[in-house]
Design an enzyme around this catalytic site. Structure first.
Site, PDB file in Angstrom:
ATOM      1  N   ASP A  52       0.843  -1.207   0.000  1.00 53.54           N
ATOM      2  CA  ASP A  52       0.000   0.000   0.000  1.00 53.54           C
ATOM      3  C   ASP A  52       0.875   1.253   0.000  1.00 53.54           C
ATOM      4  O   ASP A  52       0.378   2.376  -0.073  1.00 53.54           O
ATOM      5  CB  ASP A  52      -1.015  -0.005   1.149  1.00 53.54           C
ATOM      6  CG  ASP A  52      -0.360  -0.054   2.514  1.00 53.54           C
ATOM      7  OD1 ASP A  52       0.871  -0.188   2.597  1.00 53.54           O
ATOM      8  OD2 ASP A  52      -1.099   0.045   3.521  1.00 53.54           O
ATOM      9  N   SER A  53       2.218   1.044   0.013  1.00 55.76           N
ATOM     10  CA  SER A  53       3.140   2.160  -0.228  1.00 55.76           C
ATOM     11  C   SER A  53       2.933   2.718  -1.630  1.00 55.76           C
ATOM     12  O   SER A  53       3.452   3.796  -1.952  1.00 55.76           O
ATOM     13  CB  SER A  53       4.594   1.712  -0.033  1.00 55.76           C
ATOM     14  OG  SER A  53       4.852   0.522  -0.746  1.00 55.76           O
ATOM     15  N   ASP A  91      -1.124  -6.086  -0.289  1.00 60.88           N
ATOM     16  CA  ASP A  91      -1.519  -5.407   0.946  1.00 60.88           C
ATOM     17  C   ASP A  91      -3.016  -5.130   0.972  1.00 60.88           C
ATOM     18  O   ASP A  91      -3.580  -4.650  -0.024  1.00 60.88           O
ATOM     19  CB  ASP A  91      -0.801  -4.048   1.041  1.00 60.88           C
ATOM     20  CG  ASP A  91       0.383  -4.083   1.995  1.00 60.88           C
ATOM     21  OD1 ASP A  91       0.472  -5.021   2.820  1.00 60.88           O
ATOM     22  OD2 ASP A  91       1.220  -3.170   1.906  1.00 60.88           O
ATOM     23  N   LYS A 121      -1.559  -9.327   2.812  1.00 59.13           N
ATOM     24  CA  LYS A 121      -0.848  -8.901   4.030  1.00 59.13           C
ATOM     25  C   LYS A 121      -1.700  -7.854   4.736  1.00 59.13           C
ATOM     26  O   LYS A 121      -2.325  -7.018   4.069  1.00 59.13           O
ATOM     27  CB  LYS A 121       0.527  -8.316   3.679  1.00 59.13           C
ATOM     28  CG  LYS A 121       1.240  -7.636   4.857  1.00 59.13           C
ATOM     29  CD  LYS A 121       2.723  -7.378   4.611  1.00 59.13           C
ATOM     30  CE  LYS A 121       3.041  -6.082   3.936  1.00 59.13           C
ATOM     31  NZ  LYS A 121       2.569  -4.861   4.626  1.00 59.13           N
ATOM     32  N   GLU A 123      -1.860  -5.307   8.566  1.00 56.11           N
ATOM     33  CA  GLU A 123      -1.044  -4.752   9.654  1.00 56.11           C
ATOM     34  C   GLU A 123      -1.726  -4.915  11.003  1.00 56.11           C
ATOM     35  O   GLU A 123      -2.907  -4.581  11.152  1.00 56.11           O
ATOM     36  CB  GLU A 123      -0.814  -3.247   9.404  1.00 56.11           C
ATOM     37  CG  GLU A 123      -0.023  -2.962   8.140  1.00 56.11           C
ATOM     38  CD  GLU A 123       0.215  -1.471   7.905  1.00 56.11           C
ATOM     39  OE1 GLU A 123      -0.160  -0.647   8.769  1.00 56.11           O
ATOM     40  OE2 GLU A 123       0.774  -1.137   6.856  1.00 56.11           O
ATOM     41  N   GLU A 190       8.759  -4.224  10.719  1.00 55.80           N
ATOM     42  CA  GLU A 190       9.261  -2.958  10.177  1.00 55.80           C
ATOM     43  C   GLU A 190       9.823  -2.076  11.285  1.00 55.80           C
ATOM     44  O   GLU A 190       9.160  -1.814  12.295  1.00 55.80           O
ATOM     45  CB  GLU A 190       8.114  -2.232   9.435  1.00 55.80           C
ATOM     46  CG  GLU A 190       8.549  -0.914   8.824  1.00 55.80           C
ATOM     47  CD  GLU A 190       7.576  -0.348   7.799  1.00 55.80           C
ATOM     48  OE1 GLU A 190       6.572  -1.028   7.460  1.00 55.80           O
ATOM     49  OE2 GLU A 190       7.819   0.783   7.337  1.00 55.80           O
TER      50      GLU A 190
HETATM   51  O1  KIV Z   1       3.566  -1.161   1.698  1.00 55.68           O
HETATM   52  C1  KIV Z   1       4.748  -1.502   1.795  1.00 55.68           C
HETATM   53  O2  KIV Z   1       5.606  -1.173   0.950  1.00 55.68           O
HETATM   54  C2  KIV Z   1       5.141  -2.315   2.933  1.00 55.68           C
HETATM   55  C3  KIV Z   1       6.595  -2.580   3.127  1.00 55.68           C
HETATM   56  C4  KIV Z   1       7.268  -1.377   3.656  1.00 55.68           C
HETATM   57  C5  KIV Z   1       6.840  -3.776   3.961  1.00 55.68           C
HETATM   58  O3  KIV Z   1       4.314  -2.721   3.699  1.00 55.68           O
END
Ligand code: KIV
Length: 272
Positions: A52-53, A91, A121, A123, A190
């Site tokens: 989600d980055s 994500d 994934k 969080e 992280e």
């Molecule tokens: O969204 C992302 O890029 C991440 C990584 C920093 C692990 O969750």
């Protein structure tokens, strides 16, 4: 030089478990589009995270919070079309799984159906465990994410290292065990102290993949645009840049502009 202990034609969640058992470190990078996903898959990356980055890197938002489920599915399906070998993890965006396990399941199913990704994934630890358990009932592989969890940035207030204090470190360790017991296949840690990250990796049997978590874990992940040097305002200590594409690309653009202006481009061989 590759130090792979076994050749995998297709990386699965089981391959990652095997890598941990064999002491082979797991390599993971983010990707959000077809072209770069194809390059890193061909380059031999084990896991591609459609992070989600994308909210920061692709859309220019300050945080990861604004990206939507539909936008994540768009990025993930572009990546999946490119990938032949890596395991693709997608994500779950902010708001698609917290506080409502039924919604979490339906979001996860939508991601798997519409993107073709191989796993998801999310969080958090104890506070989202019901969502994780419900998603797992559908046979969807789940990767956890603890430590600095950017979707909670407004709770933390800063992006500094997490779990430096004993109380938070104990909660992180307990959460990691909870995620393993629930059935997660791996865990991202992280920005936590290296000693704590190593302790977590040694305390659970599932692979622990670190970002800013030292080298005592089972693998490493970086944001692709950061490690390629395409972003240059983000300079955390943990980031190693393998290229300086920001300067390379801006130099190429300057040359192109100059060639167009001076009618150097196209030349006689570059026209019909
Ligand atoms: O969204 C992302 O890029 C991440 C990584 C920093 C692990 O969750």
């Amino acid at each position: 030089m590759s130090t792979a202990k076994k050749n995998y034609t297709r990386v699965t969640t089981h391959s990652l478990a095997e890598m941990k058992c064999n002491g082979e470190k797991i390599s993971m990078l983010t990707a959000y589009d077809y072209t770069l996903a194809k390059i890193i898959d061909t380059g031999g990356i084990d896991v591609i995270l459609v992070g989600d980055s994308a909210s920061n890197v692709m859309a220019g938002h300050e945080t990861t919070l604004p990206i939507t489920l539909e936008q994540m599915i768009y990025h993930a399906s572009s990546v999946v079309r490119a990938v032949e070998r890596a395991l693709v993890v997608v994500d779950m965006p902010f708001g698609s799984y917290q506080g409502n396990s039924k919604k979490a399941l339906s979001s996860a199913i939508q991601i798997m159906k519409e993107s073709g990704g191989h796993s998801i994934k999310l969080e958090g630890g104890e506070e989202i465990i019901e969502s994780i358990k419900r998603i797992l009932t559908a046979g969807i592989p789940v990767m956890g994410h603890l430590g600095l969890t950017p979707q909670s940035i407004y709770k933390f207030g800063t992006y500094t290292v997490r779990a430096k204090q004993e109380k938070e470190a104990q909660k992180l360790l307990a959460d990691a065990k909870l995620l393993e017991e629930a059935g997660c296949f791996a865990l991202v840690l992280e920005k936590v102290p290296a000693k704590l990250a190593q302790k977590v990796a040694e305390s659970i049997n599932i692979p622990v993949i670190g970002i800013g978590a030292g080298n005592g874990v089972d693998g490493q992940v970086l944001v692709l645009h950061d490690m390629l040097g395409m972003t240059h305002e983000f300079n955390p200590r943990f980031l190693r840049r393998y290229l300086n594409l920001y300067d390379e690309i801006s130099g190429a653009v300057r040359n192109y502009v100059a060639d167009v202006k001076s009618i150097e481009f196209p030349n006689n061989n570059e026209q019909y």
